[in-house]
Design an enzyme around this catalytic site. Structure first.
Site: not given
Length: 257
Positions: A149, A162
């Site tokens: 990501s 995350y």
């Protein structure tokens, strides 16, 4: 017509029933690979993806494979070993796509230990042991592709854990490239940005302001689509990407430039 450049190859795509994972599974199958996709809860979505692939002339099967607990990687490979001989005489795997992952919206002061442990277990520990325990099945010249990501390289305090998992995944990719290069195996990460998937549907779809804001973050001026990521994965899985390894490929549309 897309050339069948993955003909004779077998690809494992974790979390392949929906969103980015579905698009990856469909694209690799379109390129000729036998796709083994895994799912956790949505059996109907998994079987729908398989049927879509088969309807388009591809080959695919779905395995129920929860991730995040100790022993899950071994259970995944046991299910793979039991099922794959029914579909191909070559039970090895050529492409491993670690796509399955979970998000977590929690900042420094609100993050719980349970939340921290869960997001790291699914996003980091599972890919690690899937690869570790899949090495004996992974052919020389194979491909490992980890879906990362853009959050790994941006300050996002509201998703601190995350982002840390994706940074860890990118470092894992780097080490895999060094460790497995002698076997001709490449390892790369694909860092996705904001993608229009079911996961983001609640705040993105049907909300013009949210969509406009998300689009404004990308230099290319739109929200990403699952196919934008899948096409990059297809390149990395192919022979064309034989000289690319240990890299994080940005798939954010130029976000944060």
């Amino acid at each position: 017509m897309v050339m069948q450049r993955l003909e004779g190859k077998t690809a494992l795509v974790t979390g392949g029933s929906r969103g980015i994972g579905r698009a990856i599974a469909q694209r690799l199958a379109q390129d000729g690979a036998l796709v083994v996709l895994t799912y956790v809860r949505d059996e109907s979505a998994a079987h729908d993806t398989v049927e879509r692939i088969r309807k388009d002339g591809g080959r695919a099967l779905a395995l129920h494979a929860p991730l995040g607990r100790r022993g899950d990687a071994a259970a995944l490979w046991a299910a793979y070993d039991a099922e794959i001989p029914h579909h191909t005489p070559e039970p090895a795997v050529d492409i491993i796509v670690n796509n399955a992952g979970i998000g977590l919206s929690a900042g420094l002061t609100s993050l719980t230990e349970d939340g921290f442990d869960e997001v790291f277990a699914v996003n980091v520990r599972a890919p690690f042991f899937i690869v570790q325990q899949g090495l004996q099945r992974l052919r020389d010249g194979g491909r490992i592709i980890n879906i990362s990501s853009g959050a790994a390289h941006l300050a996002m305090p509201e998703a601190i854990a995350y982002g840390a998992t994706k940074s860890a995944l990118d470092n894992f990719t780097l080490n895999l490239a060094k460790e497995l290069g002698a076997r001709g195996i490449t390892a790369n990460s694909v860092a996705a940005g904001i993608i229009d998937t079911d996961v983001n549907a609640g705040w993105l779809r049907g909300n013009p302001e949210a969509e406009a804001h998300a689009a404004s973050l990308a230099a290319l001026g739109r929200v990403g689509r699952p196919e934008d990521v899948a096409d990059i994965v297809a390149f990395l899985a192919s022979h064309d990407a034989r000289w690319v390894t240990g890299k994080v490929i940005d798939a954010t549309g130029g976000s944060g430039l």
